[in-house]
Design a protein around this motif. Structure first.
Motif, PDB file in Angstrom:
ATOM      1  N   LYS A 128      21.113 -36.511  61.387  1.00 28.57           N
ATOM      2  CA  LYS A 128      22.249 -35.558  61.444  1.00 28.57           C
ATOM      3  C   LYS A 128      23.420 -36.301  62.173  1.00 28.57           C
ATOM      4  CE  LYS A 128      19.529 -31.238  61.019  1.00 28.57           C
ATOM      5  NZ  LYS A 128      19.230 -29.937  61.679  1.00 28.57           N
ATOM      6  N   ARG A 129      24.463 -36.324  61.792  1.00 27.69           N
ATOM      7  CA  ARG A 129      25.668 -36.900  62.600  1.00 27.69           C
ATOM      8  C   ARG A 129      26.188 -35.923  63.378  1.00 27.69           C
ATOM      9  NH1 ARG A 129      31.007 -36.804  62.604  1.00 27.69           N
ATOM     10  NH2 ARG A 129      32.139 -38.665  63.292  1.00 27.69           N
ATOM     11  N   PRO A 130      26.480 -35.978  64.768  1.00 25.38           N
ATOM     12  CA  PRO A 130      26.884 -34.988  65.591  1.00 25.38           C
ATOM     13  C   PRO A 130      28.405 -34.849  65.178  1.00 25.38           C
ATOM     14  CG  PRO A 130      26.048 -36.970  66.776  1.00 25.38           C
ATOM     15  CD  PRO A 130      25.882 -37.275  65.555  1.00 25.38           C
ATOM     16  N   SER A 131      28.920 -33.650  65.346  1.00 21.80           N
ATOM     17  CA  SER A 131      30.390 -33.216  65.276  1.00 21.80           C
ATOM     18  C   SER A 131      31.200 -33.973  66.150  1.00 21.80           C
ATOM     19  CB  SER A 131      30.407 -31.760  65.615  1.00 21.80           C
ATOM     20  OG  SER A 131      30.316 -31.367  67.035  1.00 21.80           O
ATOM     21  N   ASN A 132      32.440 -34.030  65.494  1.00 18.60           N
ATOM     22  CA  ASN A 132      33.425 -34.993  66.205  1.00 18.60           C
ATOM     23  C   ASN A 132      33.655 -34.385  67.706  1.00 18.60           C
ATOM     24  OD1 ASN A 132      33.935 -36.539  64.135  1.00 18.60           O
ATOM     25  ND2 ASN A 132      35.471 -35.267  63.100  1.00 18.60           N
ATOM     26  N   LEU A 133      33.672 -32.988  67.996  1.00 20.10           N
ATOM     27  CA  LEU A 133      33.614 -32.457  69.341  1.00 20.10           C
ATOM     28  C   LEU A 133      32.745 -33.036  70.286  1.00 20.10           C
ATOM     29  CD1 LEU A 133      35.512 -30.647  70.714  1.00 20.10           C
ATOM     30  CD2 LEU A 133      34.231 -28.626  69.854  1.00 20.10           C
ATOM     31  N   ALA A 134      31.411 -33.072  69.653  1.00 15.05           N
ATOM     32  CA  ALA A 134      30.082 -33.410  70.462  1.00 15.05           C
ATOM     33  C   ALA A 134      30.249 -34.756  70.836  1.00 15.05           C
ATOM     34  CB  ALA A 134      28.771 -33.063  69.486  1.00 15.05           C
ATOM     35  N   LEU A 135      30.692 -35.578  69.924  1.00 12.99           N
ATOM     36  CA  LEU A 135      30.893 -36.950  70.234  1.00 12.99           C
ATOM     37  C   LEU A 135      31.982 -37.120  71.262  1.00 12.99           C
ATOM     38  CD1 LEU A 135      30.672 -38.710  66.509  1.00 12.99           C
ATOM     39  CD2 LEU A 135      28.992 -38.713  68.458  1.00 12.99           C
ATOM     40  N   ALA A 136      32.995 -36.434  71.108  1.00  9.44           N
ATOM     41  CA  ALA A 136      34.304 -36.269  72.328  1.00  9.44           C
ATOM     42  C   ALA A 136      33.744 -36.153  73.548  1.00  9.44           C
ATOM     43  CB  ALA A 136      35.202 -35.436  71.772  1.00  9.44           C
ATOM     44  N   LEU A 138      30.451 -36.419  74.618  1.00  9.05           N
ATOM     45  CA  LEU A 138      29.645 -37.540  75.142  1.00  9.05           C
ATOM     46  C   LEU A 138      30.559 -38.400  76.017  1.00  9.05           C
ATOM     47  CD1 LEU A 138      27.140 -38.577  72.291  1.00  9.05           C
ATOM     48  CD2 LEU A 138      26.589 -37.980  74.786  1.00  9.05           C
ATOM     49  N   VAL A 139      31.658 -38.901  75.378  1.00 11.70           N
ATOM     50  CA  VAL A 139      32.499 -39.969  75.973  1.00 11.70           C
ATOM     51  C   VAL A 139      32.969 -39.315  77.240  1.00 11.70           C
ATOM     52  CG1 VAL A 139      34.823 -41.009  75.426  1.00 11.70           C
ATOM     53  CG2 VAL A 139      33.027 -40.848  73.612  1.00 11.70           C
ATOM     54  N   VAL A 140      33.495 -38.054  77.266  1.00 14.85           N
ATOM     55  CA  VAL A 140      34.140 -37.425  78.317  1.00 14.85           C
ATOM     56  C   VAL A 140      33.037 -37.211  79.458  1.00 14.85           C
ATOM     57  CG1 VAL A 140      34.965 -35.284  79.507  1.00 14.85           C
ATOM     58  CG2 VAL A 140      35.975 -36.264  77.048  1.00 14.85           C
ATOM     59  N   GLY A 141      31.929 -36.984  79.020  1.00 16.94           N
ATOM     60  CA  GLY A 141      30.775 -36.927  79.995  1.00 16.94           C
ATOM     61  C   GLY A 141      30.462 -38.097  80.585  1.00 16.94           C
ATOM     62  N   LEU A 142      30.393 -39.109  79.977  1.00 17.51           N
ATOM     63  CA  LEU A 142      29.920 -40.744  80.244  1.00 17.51           C
ATOM     64  C   LEU A 142      31.119 -40.981  81.342  1.00 17.51           C
ATOM     65  CD1 LEU A 142      28.684 -42.341  77.099  1.00 17.51           C
ATOM     66  CD2 LEU A 142      27.451 -41.737  79.173  1.00 17.51           C
ATOM     67  N   ILE A 143      32.380 -40.782  81.150  1.00 19.40           N
ATOM     68  CA  ILE A 143      33.455 -41.017  82.080  1.00 19.40           C
ATOM     69  C   ILE A 143      33.339 -40.318  83.445  1.00 19.40           C
ATOM     70  CG2 ILE A 143      35.760 -40.724  82.474  1.00 19.40           C
ATOM     71  CD1 ILE A 143      36.213 -40.969  79.605  1.00 19.40           C
ATOM     72  N   GLY A 144      32.928 -39.059  83.360  1.00 15.78           N
ATOM     73  CA  GLY A 144      32.512 -38.003  84.393  1.00 15.78           C
ATOM     74  C   GLY A 144      31.497 -38.789  85.166  1.00 15.78           C
ATOM     75  N   ILE A 145      30.466 -39.190  84.755  1.00 12.76           N
ATOM     76  CA  ILE A 145      29.158 -39.832  85.201  1.00 12.76           C
ATOM     77  C   ILE A 145      29.564 -41.098  85.962  1.00 12.76           C
ATOM     78  CG2 ILE A 145      26.964 -40.766  84.891  1.00 12.76           C
ATOM     79  CD1 ILE A 145      26.944 -37.987  84.853  1.00 12.76           C
ATOM     80  N   TYR A 146      30.448 -41.893  85.354  1.00 16.63           N
ATOM     81  CA  TYR A 146      30.829 -43.060  85.634  1.00 16.63           C
ATOM     82  C   TYR A 146      31.553 -42.871  87.199  1.00 16.63           C
ATOM     83  CZ  TYR A 146      33.167 -47.660  85.983  1.00 16.63           C
ATOM     84  OH  TYR A 146      33.835 -48.721  86.432  1.00 16.63           O
ATOM     85  N   GLN A 258      21.738 -32.433  71.246  1.00 13.15           N
ATOM     86  CA  GLN A 258      23.092 -32.481  71.515  1.00 13.15           C
ATOM     87  C   GLN A 258      23.090 -31.456  72.733  1.00 13.15           C
ATOM     88  OE1 GLN A 258      24.940 -32.738  67.817  1.00 13.15           O
ATOM     89  NE2 GLN A 258      26.097 -30.901  68.436  1.00 13.15           N
ATOM     90  N   LEU A 259      22.755 -30.152  72.821  1.00 10.93           N
ATOM     91  CA  LEU A 259      22.705 -29.054  73.619  1.00 10.93           C
ATOM     92  C   LEU A 259      21.733 -29.478  74.755  1.00 10.93           C
ATOM     93  CD1 LEU A 259      23.705 -26.323  74.963  1.00 10.93           C
ATOM     94  CD2 LEU A 259      21.946 -25.394  73.364  1.00 10.93           C
ATOM     95  N   ILE A 296      33.220 -30.918  81.992  1.00  5.32           N
ATOM     96  CA  ILE A 296      33.923 -30.558  80.860  1.00  5.32           C
ATOM     97  C   ILE A 296      33.230 -31.129  79.734  1.00  5.32           C
ATOM     98  CG2 ILE A 296      35.950 -31.312  79.729  1.00  5.32           C
ATOM     99  CD1 ILE A 296      37.344 -31.355  82.413  1.00  5.32           C
ATOM    100  N   GLY A 297      32.669 -32.511  79.753  1.00  2.00           N
ATOM    101  CA  GLY A 297      31.845 -32.883  78.696  1.00  2.00           C
ATOM    102  C   GLY A 297      30.717 -32.286  78.290  1.00  2.00           C
ATOM    103  N   VAL A 298      29.917 -31.631  79.198  1.00  2.00           N
ATOM    104  CA  VAL A 298      29.108 -30.456  78.829  1.00  2.00           C
ATOM    105  C   VAL A 298      29.640 -29.371  77.959  1.00  2.00           C
ATOM    106  CG1 VAL A 298      27.349 -28.669  79.776  1.00  2.00           C
ATOM    107  CG2 VAL A 298      27.418 -30.836  80.713  1.00  2.00           C
ATOM    108  N   ILE A 299      30.683 -28.644  78.363  1.00  2.00           N
ATOM    109  CA  ILE A 299      31.341 -27.860  77.492  1.00  2.00           C
ATOM    110  C   ILE A 299      31.538 -28.203  76.190  1.00  2.00           C
ATOM    111  CG2 ILE A 299      33.362 -26.155  77.361  1.00  2.00           C
ATOM    112  CD1 ILE A 299      33.364 -26.222  80.630  1.00  2.00           C
ATOM    113  N   LEU A 300      32.364 -29.364  75.926  1.00  2.00           N
ATOM    114  CA  LEU A 300      32.698 -29.844  74.699  1.00  2.00           C
ATOM    115  C   LEU A 300      31.379 -30.181  73.780  1.00  2.00           C
ATOM    116  CD1 LEU A 300      35.396 -32.506  75.707  1.00  2.00           C
ATOM    117  CD2 LEU A 300      35.606 -30.049  74.405  1.00  2.00           C
ATOM    118  N   ILE A 301      30.218 -30.585  74.326  1.00  2.00           N
ATOM    119  CA  ILE A 301      29.216 -30.971  73.540  1.00  2.00           C
ATOM    120  C   ILE A 301      28.389 -29.457  73.305  1.00  2.00           C
ATOM    121  CG2 ILE A 301      26.677 -31.650  73.688  1.00  2.00           C
ATOM    122  CD1 ILE A 301      27.582 -33.911  75.637  1.00  2.00           C
ATOM    123  N   THR A 302      28.544 -28.479  74.276  1.00  2.00           N
ATOM    124  CA  THR A 302      27.913 -27.200  73.668  1.00  2.00           C
ATOM    125  C   THR A 302      28.820 -26.568  72.709  1.00  2.00           C
ATOM    126  OG1 THR A 302      27.397 -26.845  76.105  1.00  2.00           O
ATOM    127  CG2 THR A 302      27.396 -24.877  74.697  1.00  2.00           C
TER     128      THR A 302
END
Length: 306
Positions: A128-136, A138-146, A258-259, A296-302
Motif C-alpha cells: 500500500k502506497r502511503p498518501s501524499n499527505l502522509a509522505l509529506a 514523514l518529511v516534516v517529522g524527520l526535519i523536526g527530529i533533526y 503510518q498512524l 506538525i509531522g504527526v498531524i499530517l500523517i494522521t
C-alpha cells in the motif's frame, strides 16, 4: 488493554485507539529518562532482560489467573518470534549501540522508524502506497527530529569506527522493530495481555544469556543494584512494559502503520521535556522549534492516513 473483538461502533473504537496512542506517546516518551537512571550504575542488557522477565511473568500470570485460556503451541511460537524481534534483537541493538554514540544521536536515528514502517508496508507487507499527505508528514517529522536533537552538537568522544558501530546497531534495531511491528497482525497470536507476557518472557530469556556472557554481572547481580536503579526498573516494568508495551501491541494489530509510526516523532519531544525538567538537560530554542515541527509531522500523517 482490551482487544477489540468486533467493530461495533465507531466511538468506542476511536476512544480505545486514541487511548492506546496516548499511552504510547506519553509513557514510552518517559522511558528514556528512567532507562538512563536504571543503567547509570548497572549494565544495560542485564537490567533490560530482568525488566522484561519480571514484567512478562506478571502479565502472563495475571492473564491466566483472570481466566485467559492457555496459549496453543502455535501462539507461543508466534508471540515468541515477535518477542525476539522487538525486545531481544531490536532493544538489544539499541542498548548496545548507546555504548558507542550519544543518546541524542540515537533519538535522531529513532526518527527513521516511520520511514521503515511505511516503506516496508509499501514494498512488501501491505503493498500500500502511503498518501501524499502522509509522505509529506514523514518529511516534516524527520526535519523536526533533526532539529530537536541538535545534531550539530553531538560530536561525542569515540573514534569514527565506534560511531559507525553505534549508528549501525541502532539503525538495525529500528529496522528489526519495523519488521516485528508489521509482522504482528499477520501471525496467530493469543489475547493481547498474554501475548505481551510471552513476548517479554521470551525476549528476556534470549537477552539474559548474552548479558551474562558479555557484561560483568552474575545471575543475582540485581540484588546489588542501587535503589535508584531498582526504582527506575519498577517504573519501567509497570508503565513502560506492562501498560506501554501492551498498548503498542494492541496498536500493532488494530492501527494503520503510518498512524502507529507517529509515536517515533512524539516520544523524543516528551523525552526532551522530561530531561529538561528532571535531569537538567538544556531545552534550546532550536529544540523547541524541532518539537513543534515534529508534532506538525504527526498531524499530517494522521490526516493523511487512508
Amino acid at each position: 488493554m482490551q482487544a477489540v473483538s468486533s467493530p461495533v461502533t465507531n466511538s468506542p473504537t476511536r476512544f480505545v485507539l486514541w487511548g492506546n496512542l496516548i499511552s504510547v506517546y506519553i509513557l514510552w516518551g518517559s522511558t528514556y529518562l528512567f532507562i538512563h537512571f536504571m543503567t547509570e550504575q548497572m549494565p544495560p542488557l542485564y537490567m533490560v532482560s530482568i525488566r522484561y522477565l519480571v514484567a512478562g511473568a506478571l502479565l502472563y500470570g495475571y492473564a491466566r489467573l483472570t481466566g485467559t485460556p492457555a496459549p496453543t503451541r502455535t501462539e507461543w511460537k508466534s508471540a515468541g518470534i515477535i518477542g525476539i524481534l522487538l525486545l531481544a534483537i531490536s532493544n538489544g541493538c539499541l542498548s548496545t549501540g548507546l555504548q558507542y554514540i550519544p543518546s541524542g544521536m540515537a533519538a535522531l536515528l529513532g526518527g527513521l522508524l516511520p520511514v521503515y514502517l511505511l516503506t516496508l508496508n509499501w514494498v512488501s507487507f501491505g503493498k500500500k502506497r502511503p498518501s501524499n499527505l502522509a509522505l509529506a508528514g514523514l518529511v516534516v517529522g524527520l526535519i523536526g527530529i533533526y532539529l530537536l536533537v541538535k545534531p550539530d552538537k553531538l560530536q561525542g568522544t569515540g573514534d569514527l569506527d565506534s560511531k559507525l558501530i553505534g549508528v549501525g546497531l541502532v539503525a538495525a534495531g529500528n529496522f528489526v522493530w519495523a519488521i516485528g511491528t508489521l509482522l504482528t497482525p499477520r501471525l496467530s497470536l493469543p489475547s493481547p495481555t498474554i501475548s505481551s507476557g510471552i513476548q517479554m518472557i521470551v525476549g528476556g530469556l534470549v537477552l539474559l544469556p548474552f548479558s551474562l556472557a558479555v557484561e560483568p554481572v552474575s545471575l543475582f547481580s540485581i540484588f546489588d543494584a542501587p535503589s535508584k536503579a531498582i526504582g527506575s526498573m519498577i517504573y519501567l516494568v509497570i508503565f513502560g512494559s506492562i501498560i506501554g508495551f501492551s498498548s503498542y501491541s494492541w496498536l500493532a494489530r488494530n492501527a494503520s502503520p503510518q498512524l502507529l509510526s507517529t509515536y517515533a516523532f512524539v516520544n523524543p519531544v516528551v523525552a526532551m521535556l522530561l530531561g529538561t525538567t528532571f535531569a537538567g538537560e538544556i531545552f534550546s530554542s532550536q529544540s523547541f522549534v524541532g518539537a513543534v515541527i515534529a508534532l506538525i509531522g504527526v498531524i499530517l500523517i494522521t490526516l493523511g492516513r487512508k
